[in-house]
Design a protein around this motif. Structure first.
Motif, mmCIF file in Angstrom:
data_model
loop_
_atom_site.group_PDB
_atom_site.id
_atom_site.type_symbol
_atom_site.label_atom_id
_atom_site.label_comp_id
_atom_site.label_asym_id
_atom_site.label_seq_id
_atom_site.Cartn_x
_atom_site.Cartn_y
_atom_site.Cartn_z
ATOM 1 N N PHE A 152 0.606 -1.311 0.109
ATOM 2 C CA PHE A 152 0.010 -0.064 -0.035
ATOM 3 C C PHE A 152 0.940 1.311 0.139
ATOM 4 C CE2 PHE A 152 1.135 -0.219 4.392
ATOM 5 C CZ PHE A 152 1.052 1.152 4.979
ATOM 6 N N ALA A 153 0.260 2.384 -0.273
ATOM 7 C CA ALA A 153 1.113 3.841 -0.446
ATOM 8 C C ALA A 153 0.040 4.654 -0.095
ATOM 9 C CB ALA A 153 1.685 4.020 -1.498
ATOM 10 N N ALA A 154 0.491 5.939 0.339
ATOM 11 C CA ALA A 154 -0.582 6.826 0.777
ATOM 12 C C ALA A 154 0.295 8.202 0.954
ATOM 13 C CB ALA A 154 -1.596 6.442 2.178
ATOM 14 N N THR A 155 -0.533 9.457 1.142
ATOM 15 C CA THR A 155 0.184 10.490 1.826
ATOM 16 C C THR A 155 -0.664 11.041 2.966
ATOM 17 O OG1 THR A 155 1.017 11.207 -0.431
ATOM 18 C CG2 THR A 155 0.403 12.945 1.169
ATOM 19 N N LEU A 156 -0.053 11.228 3.874
ATOM 20 C CA LEU A 156 -0.577 11.532 5.251
ATOM 21 C C LEU A 156 -0.421 13.047 5.384
ATOM 22 C CD1 LEU A 156 -1.704 9.389 6.840
ATOM 23 C CD2 LEU A 156 -0.036 9.761 8.691
ATOM 24 N N ALA A 157 -1.634 13.665 5.533
ATOM 25 C CA ALA A 157 -1.679 15.266 5.870
ATOM 26 C C ALA A 157 -1.999 15.492 7.254
ATOM 27 C CB ALA A 157 -2.502 16.079 4.905
ATOM 28 N N LEU A 158 -1.240 16.195 8.150
ATOM 29 C CA LEU A 158 -1.252 16.414 9.549
ATOM 30 C C LEU A 158 -1.740 17.771 9.760
ATOM 31 C CD1 LEU A 158 1.769 14.648 11.150
ATOM 32 C CD2 LEU A 158 -0.628 13.657 10.373
ATOM 33 N N LEU A 159 -3.010 18.165 10.310
ATOM 34 C CA LEU A 159 -3.488 19.431 10.338
ATOM 35 C C LEU A 159 -3.728 19.852 11.733
ATOM 36 C CD1 LEU A 159 -4.976 18.147 7.712
ATOM 37 C CD2 LEU A 159 -5.659 20.460 7.353
ATOM 38 N N ALA A 160 -2.888 20.761 12.459
ATOM 39 C CA ALA A 160 -3.124 20.848 14.015
ATOM 40 C C ALA A 160 -2.784 22.307 14.061
ATOM 41 C CB ALA A 160 -1.970 20.213 14.525
ATOM 42 N N GLU A 161 -3.650 22.914 15.102
ATOM 43 C CA GLU A 161 -3.460 24.633 15.252
ATOM 44 C C GLU A 161 -1.919 24.722 15.912
ATOM 45 O OE1 GLU A 161 -5.513 28.083 18.169
ATOM 46 O OE2 GLU A 161 -6.116 25.985 18.241
#
Length: 305
Positions: A152-161
């Motif tokens: 498998f492959a994926a891009t992880l986007a992390l959003l935090a204040e």
């Protein structure tokens, strides 16, 4: 006239720089560094923003030359005494838990056919640092599952204040898992296993030990033959039915025949579970006979059914 000249000179003179003391360590929670993080005793002027804070979980060192430049630019009365002065700026952070990442990945790959019994292995994965105490939203982008190839492959986007959006490219293997029971606490030989004494986990099929227990109904109610440490797999060979008669225990001996049932007192010569045989000595005749355990403290002699 002279008084007027003195007044004009006083108003024309630059304001005196404010005295300040240097801080050696600053812990910042916000995503920016302020003057007050470097110098004390600045009052409201300390709220001035100098620039971005270091990334969560890292530190930034401001050396004497840069400190002097900042002090001069902001009219702060401070000068280095020996040139070795510095301020260490630390920003607290936490490592994003691996399970948080896997949970998001499983959710995205489930729509592409990932089965419940499959696990995800991410070789070389280093948990990213995020602001301490901040709510982090994990978004999976462009997930691709190759079920036949087990990849498998994926891009992880992390959003935090308090931090810019982080993006991580991940790739790994899809691993088949199977259930396995482990002890939830340390247990001693002879203990009867209860439901809260064991925990069901999933492990890669290649790591399942031969003979390891995999179902609760095959373990609960059984007695341990050997000690078990917490988190240790439970082996079927180490389990047996719990003893209803203990060695040396005084038991009631039942003799059943056509139209008759007699009882006597005896002493068990060994421990035994329900339905198994055990030698018992009749306390009156001192004769040892073979009996069958039928209930706690009760055995059947002869005419067994």
């Amino acid at each position: 006239m002279r008084i007027l000249l003195l007044l004009l000179l006083a108003f024309a003179a630059p304001a005196r720089a404010e005295p300040a003391s240097l801080r050696t360590l600053a812990v910042v929670e916000e995503p920016m560094v302020r003057l007050s993080d470097l110098f004390d005793n600045l009052g409201q002027r300390g709220e001035k923003v100098l620039g971005p804070a270091p990334p969560p979980g890292t530190r930034l060192v401001v050396e004497a030359p840069q400190l002097l430049a900042i002090a001069r630019a902001n009219r702060i009365a401070w000068r280095p005494a020996g040139g070795a002065e510095r301020v260490v700026i630390e920003r607290p952070g936490r490592a994003l838990a691996r399970e948080e990442v896997l949970l998001a990945l499983r959710g995205a790959l489930r729509d592409q056919g990932l089965e419940e019994g499959m696990d995800l292995d991410i070789p070389g994965f280093t948990p990213p640092m995020v602001p301490e105490g901040a709510f982090v939203r994990v978004v999976v982008e462009g997930a691709i599952l190759d079920a036949d190839g087990g990849r498998f492959a994926a891009t992880l986007a992390l959003l935090a204040e308090g931090m810019p959006t982080q993006r991580l490219r991940l790739a790994g293997r899809v691993v088949e898992t199977v259930p396995m029971l482990v002890a939830a606490r340390r247990m001693s030989p002879g203990e009867v296993v209860r439901a809260n004494d064991v925990r069901l986990i999933r492990v890669p099929a290649s790591r399942l030990r031969p003979g390891a227990a995999q179902a609760m109904d095959g373990v609960v109610g059984q007695a341990l033959r050997r000690p078990a440490a917490a988190e240790q797999p439970l082996m079927l060979a180490d389990l047996s039915r719990p003893a209803m008669v203990e060695r040396g225990q005084t038991v009631t001996m039942l003799y059943e025949g056509p139209g008759i049932m007699l009882t006597a007192q005896g002493r068990a010569m060994d421990s035994a579970a329900r339905g198994t045989g055990v030698p018992v000595m009749n306390l009156s005749s001192r004769v040892v006979v073979q009996a069958e355990v039928v209930a706690p403290g009760r055995v059947r002699v002869g005419g067994a059914r």
